[in-house]
Design a protein around this motif. Structure first.
Motif, PDB file in Angstrom:
ATOM      1  N   GLN A 176     -31.265  33.136   4.014  1.00 49.86           N
ATOM      2  CA  GLN A 176     -30.018  32.974   3.169  1.00 49.86           C
ATOM      3  C   GLN A 176     -29.156  31.624   3.740  1.00 49.86           C
ATOM      4  O   GLN A 176     -28.237  31.058   2.785  1.00 49.86           O
ATOM      5  CB  GLN A 176     -29.075  33.915   3.118  1.00 49.86           C
ATOM      6  N   ILE A 177     -29.308  31.139   4.670  1.00 50.82           N
ATOM      7  CA  ILE A 177     -28.449  30.021   5.197  1.00 50.82           C
ATOM      8  C   ILE A 177     -29.220  28.568   5.191  1.00 50.82           C
ATOM      9  O   ILE A 177     -30.386  28.587   5.392  1.00 50.82           O
ATOM     10  CB  ILE A 177     -28.315  30.163   6.849  1.00 50.82           C
ATOM     11  N   THR A 178     -28.248  27.485   4.852  1.00 44.14           N
ATOM     12  CA  THR A 178     -28.784  26.201   4.832  1.00 44.14           C
ATOM     13  C   THR A 178     -28.087  25.698   6.004  1.00 44.14           C
ATOM     14  O   THR A 178     -26.826  25.838   6.296  1.00 44.14           O
ATOM     15  CB  THR A 178     -28.552  25.538   3.685  1.00 44.14           C
ATOM     16  N   ARG A 179     -28.913  24.845   6.925  1.00 43.36           N
ATOM     17  CA  ARG A 179     -28.469  24.453   8.005  1.00 43.36           C
ATOM     18  C   ARG A 179     -29.129  22.995   8.478  1.00 43.36           C
ATOM     19  O   ARG A 179     -30.196  22.660   8.200  1.00 43.36           O
ATOM     20  CB  ARG A 179     -28.741  25.191   9.328  1.00 43.36           C
ATOM     21  N   TYR A 180     -28.057  22.104   8.634  1.00 42.05           N
ATOM     22  CA  TYR A 180     -28.369  20.704   9.159  1.00 42.05           C
ATOM     23  C   TYR A 180     -27.901  20.306  10.551  1.00 42.05           C
ATOM     24  O   TYR A 180     -26.486  20.634  10.639  1.00 42.05           O
ATOM     25  CB  TYR A 180     -27.757  19.669   8.220  1.00 42.05           C
ATOM     26  N   ALA A 181     -28.657  20.142  11.528  1.00 39.68           N
ATOM     27  CA  ALA A 181     -28.370  19.947  12.887  1.00 39.68           C
ATOM     28  C   ALA A 181     -28.363  18.486  13.233  1.00 39.68           C
ATOM     29  O   ALA A 181     -29.654  17.948  12.984  1.00 39.68           O
ATOM     30  CB  ALA A 181     -28.890  21.050  13.707  1.00 39.68           C
ATOM     31  N   TYR A 182     -27.642  17.965  13.986  1.00 33.31           N
ATOM     32  CA  TYR A 182     -27.821  16.402  14.191  1.00 33.31           C
ATOM     33  C   TYR A 182     -27.466  16.424  15.713  1.00 33.31           C
ATOM     34  O   TYR A 182     -26.716  17.041  16.561  1.00 33.31           O
ATOM     35  CB  TYR A 182     -26.636  15.690  13.590  1.00 33.31           C
ATOM     36  N   ASP A 183     -28.263  15.314  16.383  1.00 31.79           N
ATOM     37  CA  ASP A 183     -27.945  14.956  17.939  1.00 31.79           C
ATOM     38  C   ASP A 183     -27.290  13.449  17.874  1.00 31.79           C
ATOM     39  O   ASP A 183     -27.656  12.837  16.862  1.00 31.79           O
ATOM     40  CB  ASP A 183     -29.197  14.860  18.509  1.00 31.79           C
ATOM     41  N   GLU A 184     -26.487  13.081  18.769  1.00 35.44           N
ATOM     42  CA  GLU A 184     -25.977  11.655  18.665  1.00 35.44           C
ATOM     43  C   GLU A 184     -27.025  10.938  19.136  1.00 35.44           C
ATOM     44  O   GLU A 184     -27.893  11.065  20.003  1.00 35.44           O
ATOM     45  CB  GLU A 184     -24.984  11.733  19.770  1.00 35.44           C
ATOM     46  N   ALA A 185     -27.136   9.791  18.447  1.00 36.23           N
ATOM     47  CA  ALA A 185     -28.232   8.845  18.529  1.00 36.23           C
ATOM     48  C   ALA A 185     -27.839   7.962  20.232  1.00 36.23           C
ATOM     49  O   ALA A 185     -26.737   7.788  20.372  1.00 36.23           O
ATOM     50  CB  ALA A 185     -28.105   7.584  17.456  1.00 36.23           C
ATOM     51  N   GLU A 186     -28.858   7.882  20.800  1.00 37.79           N
ATOM     52  CA  GLU A 186     -28.757   7.011  22.014  1.00 37.79           C
ATOM     53  C   GLU A 186     -28.508   5.420  21.874  1.00 37.79           C
ATOM     54  O   GLU A 186     -28.912   4.863  20.769  1.00 37.79           O
ATOM     55  CB  GLU A 186     -30.003   6.878  22.785  1.00 37.79           C
ATOM     56  N   PRO A 187     -27.831   4.840  22.305  1.00 42.12           N
ATOM     57  CA  PRO A 187     -27.230   5.304  23.917  1.00 42.12           C
ATOM     58  C   PRO A 187     -25.946   6.242  23.538  1.00 42.12           C
ATOM     59  O   PRO A 187     -25.181   5.957  22.662  1.00 42.12           O
ATOM     60  CB  PRO A 187     -26.953   3.916  24.508  1.00 42.12           C
ATOM     61  N   TYR A 188     -25.880   7.209  24.322  1.00 44.98           N
ATOM     62  CA  TYR A 188     -24.540   7.875  24.058  1.00 44.98           C
ATOM     63  C   TYR A 188     -23.455   7.329  24.594  1.00 44.98           C
ATOM     64  O   TYR A 188     -23.461   6.627  25.390  1.00 44.98           O
ATOM     65  CB  TYR A 188     -24.933   9.537  24.944  1.00 44.98           C
ATOM     66  N   GLY A 189     -22.132   7.781  24.259  1.00 50.44           N
ATOM     67  CA  GLY A 189     -20.893   7.414  24.641  1.00 50.44           C
ATOM     68  C   GLY A 189     -20.789   8.163  26.009  1.00 50.44           C
ATOM     69  O   GLY A 189     -21.734   8.583  26.721  1.00 50.44           O
ATOM     70  N   PRO A 190     -19.393   8.257  26.385  1.00 51.44           N
ATOM     71  CA  PRO A 190     -19.064   9.124  27.617  1.00 51.44           C
ATOM     72  C   PRO A 190     -19.721  10.508  27.487  1.00 51.44           C
ATOM     73  O   PRO A 190     -19.771  11.075  28.641  1.00 51.44           O
ATOM     74  CB  PRO A 190     -17.459   8.973  27.691  1.00 51.44           C
ATOM     75  N   GLU A 191     -19.503  11.057  26.437  1.00 48.33           N
ATOM     76  CA  GLU A 191     -20.172  12.380  26.020  1.00 48.33           C
ATOM     77  C   GLU A 191     -21.226  12.305  25.159  1.00 48.33           C
ATOM     78  O   GLU A 191     -21.309  11.462  24.022  1.00 48.33           O
ATOM     79  CB  GLU A 191     -18.987  13.383  25.452  1.00 48.33           C
ATOM     80  N   GLN A 192     -22.080  13.219  25.005  1.00 49.56           N
ATOM     81  CA  GLN A 192     -23.072  13.652  24.337  1.00 49.56           C
ATOM     82  C   GLN A 192     -22.621  14.285  23.380  1.00 49.56           C
ATOM     83  O   GLN A 192     -22.059  15.453  23.781  1.00 49.56           O
ATOM     84  CB  GLN A 192     -24.728  13.852  24.763  1.00 49.56           C
ATOM     85  N   VAL A 193     -22.687  14.239  22.029  1.00 48.30           N
ATOM     86  CA  VAL A 193     -22.184  15.250  20.974  1.00 48.30           C
ATOM     87  C   VAL A 193     -23.263  15.586  20.035  1.00 48.30           C
ATOM     88  O   VAL A 193     -23.998  14.882  19.469  1.00 48.30           O
ATOM     89  CB  VAL A 193     -21.140  14.549  20.013  1.00 48.30           C
ATOM     90  N   ARG A 194     -23.256  16.916  19.934  1.00 46.67           N
ATOM     91  CA  ARG A 194     -24.127  17.745  18.913  1.00 46.67           C
ATOM     92  C   ARG A 194     -23.556  18.424  17.938  1.00 46.67           C
ATOM     93  O   ARG A 194     -22.314  18.867  18.224  1.00 46.67           O
ATOM     94  CB  ARG A 194     -25.186  18.670  19.743  1.00 46.67           C
ATOM     95  N   GLN A 195     -23.748  18.496  16.689  1.00 45.30           N
ATOM     96  CA  GLN A 195     -22.998  19.013  15.645  1.00 45.30           C
ATOM     97  C   GLN A 195     -24.177  19.755  14.763  1.00 45.30           C
ATOM     98  O   GLN A 195     -25.299  19.155  14.513  1.00 45.30           O
ATOM     99  CB  GLN A 195     -22.162  18.103  14.939  1.00 45.30           C
ATOM    100  N   ALA A 196     -23.764  20.891  13.863  1.00 45.54           N
ATOM    101  CA  ALA A 196     -24.481  21.247  12.930  1.00 45.54           C
ATOM    102  C   ALA A 196     -23.476  21.901  11.777  1.00 45.54           C
ATOM    103  O   ALA A 196     -22.342  22.491  12.108  1.00 45.54           O
ATOM    104  CB  ALA A 196     -24.984  22.631  13.389  1.00 45.54           C
ATOM    105  N   TYR A 197     -23.981  21.576  10.605  1.00 44.99           N
ATOM    106  CA  TYR A 197     -23.272  22.134   9.264  1.00 44.99           C
ATOM    107  C   TYR A 197     -24.110  23.299   8.866  1.00 44.99           C
ATOM    108  O   TYR A 197     -25.397  23.150   8.696  1.00 44.99           O
ATOM    109  CB  TYR A 197     -23.167  21.078   8.258  1.00 44.99           C
TER     110      TYR A 197
END
Length: 298
Positions: free
Chosen positions: A242-263
């Motif tokens: 029942q769930i729709t999910r889009y997950a993303y990874d930060e593109a390289e090169p990363y900044g000071p932190e790597q950020v992952r996110q999902a809607y």
């Protein structure tokens, strides 16, 4: 290996037993005695309002192309080095407390029951937030007033001021009711933030969701993640149907932190999960967190 939150099923009472077979007859092939007339006793129905969430990590087995049973991550043997992105002895899972869905108001259907035509979540949205894993430090800044986060605090996630204004207008136009949020930081420095946004109907959410995400990237960049890529190693089948999910990874090169996110789109609710860490942010706890939050909303 740390076990994931487990659920228990209601016991099933035994079916009627067969009558004992008679003593063997002299004939070489005696016929078995007929079964007794006892009928199976049906198992008691589970109460949907207190149904312990199907939050075992079994749904995410496909994420790692490793089949197994018994543990919540679908792994029973020491074959964790076969998992994508994992080559260490630890599989990186977090230990969450026992998780259960909050009770529904009397007479209210679940969000995806056939009687719920607008796919509304009638349980308290704040109680649908995933709890922090064991040993994590609570992010009190996300508590808001009475558990409701001001919309302006949510909009501060976005980098550009123009994006903040545009997303804010989208939320207003689509009738945002309120935002519930929770966050924590684990001992290794990984910071997690979860936001649940509730609207009037699933139809409204469906329209808004399409304005927020694309397959390869979100429409509006979060702070620290100007460039993103789709997390293609995390298949949609890892979350409930029942769930729709889009997950993303930060593109390289990363900044000071790597950020992952999902809607996440779930009926009348949109969820946003953001996870970041100085250096790199591991994929396993991110996918674990997104899947467990999705299960709570299903």
């Amino acid at each position: 290996m740390t076990e994931q939150p487990q659920t228990t099923d209601a016991p099933v009472e035994p079916a009627g037993q067969r009558s004992p077979e008679p003593p063997p007859a002299p004939a070489p092939d005696p016929s078995p005695a007929p079964a007794g007339d006892g009928a199976p006793v049906p198992a008691p129905r589970k109460d949907r309002r207190v149904l312990r969430a199907v939050l075992r990590w079994t749904a995410v087995v496909t994420v790692f192309a490793a089949l197994g049973a018994g543990t919540a991550y679908g792994i029973t043997r020491a074959d964790r080095t076969d998992l994508p992105g994992l080559a260490t002895e630890s599989d990186g899972r977090w230990a969450y407390p026992e998780i259960e869905r909050p009770p529904l108001p009397s007479g209210s259907p679940g969000p995806f029951d056939s009687a719920n035509l607008v796919n509304a979540h009638y349980a308290d949205l704040r109680a649908l937030l995933l709890p922090a894993p064991e040993g994590a430090t609570d992010d009190k800044a996300l508590h808001g007033a009475d558990g409701w986060l001001p919309t302006k605090d949510l909009l501060e996630l976005y980098t550009a001021e123009a994006d903040q204004e545009e997303v804010g207008q989208l939320l207003t136009d689509h009738g945002l009711r309120h935002v519930a949020a929770r966050g924590w930081t684990t001992a290794d420095g990984t910071r997690t933030r979860i936001y649940l946004l509730q609207f009037g109907t699933a139809e409204v959410v469906d329209e808004l969701f399409g304005a927020l995400v694309r397959y390869d990237r979100p429409e509006y960049a979060l702070s620290g993640a100007a460039g993103t890529t789709n997390d293609e190693d995390y298949p949609a089948s890892a979350v409930p149907a029942q769930i729709t999910r889009y997950a993303y990874d930060e593109a390289e090169p990363y900044g000071p932190e790597q950020v992952r996110q999902a809607y996440v789109q779930a009926g009348d609710v949109i969820g946003l999960v953001v996870q970041s860490r100085k250096g790199t942010a591991a994929a396993v706890p991110f996918r674990q967190t997104v899947t467990l939050q999705s299960e709570l909303l299903a």
